[in-house]
Every structure is written in structure tokens, then in C-alpha cells.
Motif scaffolding. Structure first.
Motif, short mmCIF file in Angstrom:
data_model
loop_
_atom_site.label_atom_id
_atom_site.label_comp_id
_atom_site.label_asym_id
_atom_site.label_seq_id
_atom_site.Cartn_x
_atom_site.Cartn_y
_atom_site.Cartn_z
N GLN A 39 0.84 -1.19 0.00
CA GLN A 39 0.00 0.00 0.00
C GLN A 39 0.88 1.25 0.00
O GLN A 39 1.90 1.29 0.68
CB GLN A 39 -0.90 0.05 1.23
N ASN A 40 0.47 2.25 -0.75
CA ASN A 40 1.06 3.58 -0.71
C ASN A 40 -0.01 4.53 -0.23
O ASN A 40 -1.20 4.27 -0.41
CB ASN A 40 1.53 4.02 -2.10
N ALA A 41 0.40 5.66 0.37
CA ALA A 41 -0.60 6.62 0.85
C ALA A 41 -0.02 8.03 0.82
O ALA A 41 1.16 8.24 1.10
CB ALA A 41 -1.04 6.27 2.26
N TRP A 42 -0.89 8.98 0.48
CA TRP A 42 -0.49 10.39 0.52
C TRP A 42 -0.16 10.81 1.94
O TRP A 42 -0.85 10.40 2.88
CB TRP A 42 -1.62 11.29 0.00
N ILE A 43 0.87 11.63 2.06
CA ILE A 43 1.19 12.30 3.32
C ILE A 43 1.18 13.80 3.04
O ILE A 43 1.09 14.22 1.88
CB ILE A 43 2.54 11.82 3.91
N GLY A 44 1.27 14.61 4.07
CA GLY A 44 1.11 16.06 3.93
C GLY A 44 2.35 16.78 3.44
O GLY A 44 2.78 17.75 4.05
N LEU A 45 2.88 16.34 2.31
CA LEU A 45 4.16 16.83 1.80
C LEU A 45 4.00 17.26 0.35
O LEU A 45 3.47 16.51 -0.47
CB LEU A 45 5.15 15.67 1.89
N THR A 46 4.47 18.48 0.03
CA THR A 46 4.38 18.96 -1.34
C THR A 46 5.48 19.99 -1.63
O THR A 46 5.93 20.68 -0.72
CB THR A 46 2.99 19.57 -1.64
N ASP A 47 5.87 20.05 -2.89
CA ASP A 47 6.76 21.14 -3.33
C ASP A 47 6.07 21.92 -4.45
O ASP A 47 6.71 22.49 -5.32
CB ASP A 47 8.14 20.63 -3.76
#
Length: 134
Positions: free
Chosen positions: A66-74
Motif C-alpha cells: 500500500q502507498n498513501a499520501w502524506i502532507g508533503l508537497t513542493d
């Protein structure tokens, strides 16, 4: 023991308690923006990982493959990775060779590896599970 049971009760149903916070892994997939919106609608936000203990805990919430979004962005400034609360990334767990901005990847995900959870950049439009924290 009763004290910890009490703390568990502070989290909503289907959320898990860890070190004063509550965490939730979705069961459906959305893009990064919709995932964040879903967390906000629960009074939370996408997870911010502050240390190795939290990294291990969050990784442990996911099942194999499983992969999941985390609160990280550029997405604001290419190459400058920030958490959803606008704080800079101080400790990171990127996969080797990541982030690589392949075809404009601006959102961070937790991925399962044989050596534990690592981060990868992915296209924000990809459909993933997500992890909320409050």
C-alpha cells in the motif's frame, strides 16, 4: 493500562492513537488535493511526520504494497518540500534517488519497501490512499 484505553477513546472510531495524536488511513483512493480536503473535513490534515518514531508508526498503519499520501508537497516552489502546515522538512525518509520530479511530481507519498516505509514524490493527480492526523 486503563489510562491508555482512555486515550484511545479520545480518537474517533477507526482512528488510531499515538503520542497525543489521532491517525486515520483511508479505505478509498483520491488524488492529493481531494485527500487533503477529506482530512480537513474530519478536522484533521494530511499527516506531518516529525521524527523516526512517528515515521515507523505511520508506516505500520499501511498493509504490504500500500502507498498513501502524506502532507508533503513542493507545489509552491519546485524542489522546496514543505508540510501542509507550511513548515519545512527537517528529517526525511526519501527512497534512494527521490524526490526526482519525474514528469512534474509535486506531492509526497509513503511507500512500502522491504526496509520499511519510505517517501516518494508522485503526481498529485494519482489516486492513492491517504493518512490524516489530528
Amino acid at each position: 493500562c486503563d489510562f491508555f484505553l482512555f486515550l484511545e477513546l479520545l480518537c474517533p472510531t477507526h482512528w488510531r492513537y499515538f503520542k497525543t495524536k489521532c491517525y486515520f488511513v483511508s479505505t478509498v483512493k483520491k488524488n492529493w488535493t481531494e485527500s487533503r480536503r477529506a482530512c480537513i473535513s474530519e478536522g484533521a490534515d494530511l499527516v506531518i511526520i516529525n521524527n523516526h518514531e512517528e515515521q515507523s508508526f505511520v508506516h505500520g498503519m499501511l498493509h504490504k504494497d500500500q502507498n498513501a499520501w502524506i502532507g508533503l508537497t513542493d507545489s509552491l516552489t519546485e524542489g522546496v518540500w514543505m508540510w501542509v502546515d507550511k513548515t519545512p522538512v527537517t528529517k526525511s525518509y526519501w527512497l534512494p534517488g527521490q524526490p526526482n520530479n519525474y514528469r512534474g511530481q509535486d506531492c509526497g507519498e509513503m511507500v512500502q519497501t522491504d526496509s520499511g516505509g519510505k517517501w516518494n514524490d508522485d503526481g498529485c493527480f494519482s489516486q492513492q490512499l491517504w493518512i490524516c492526523e489530528k
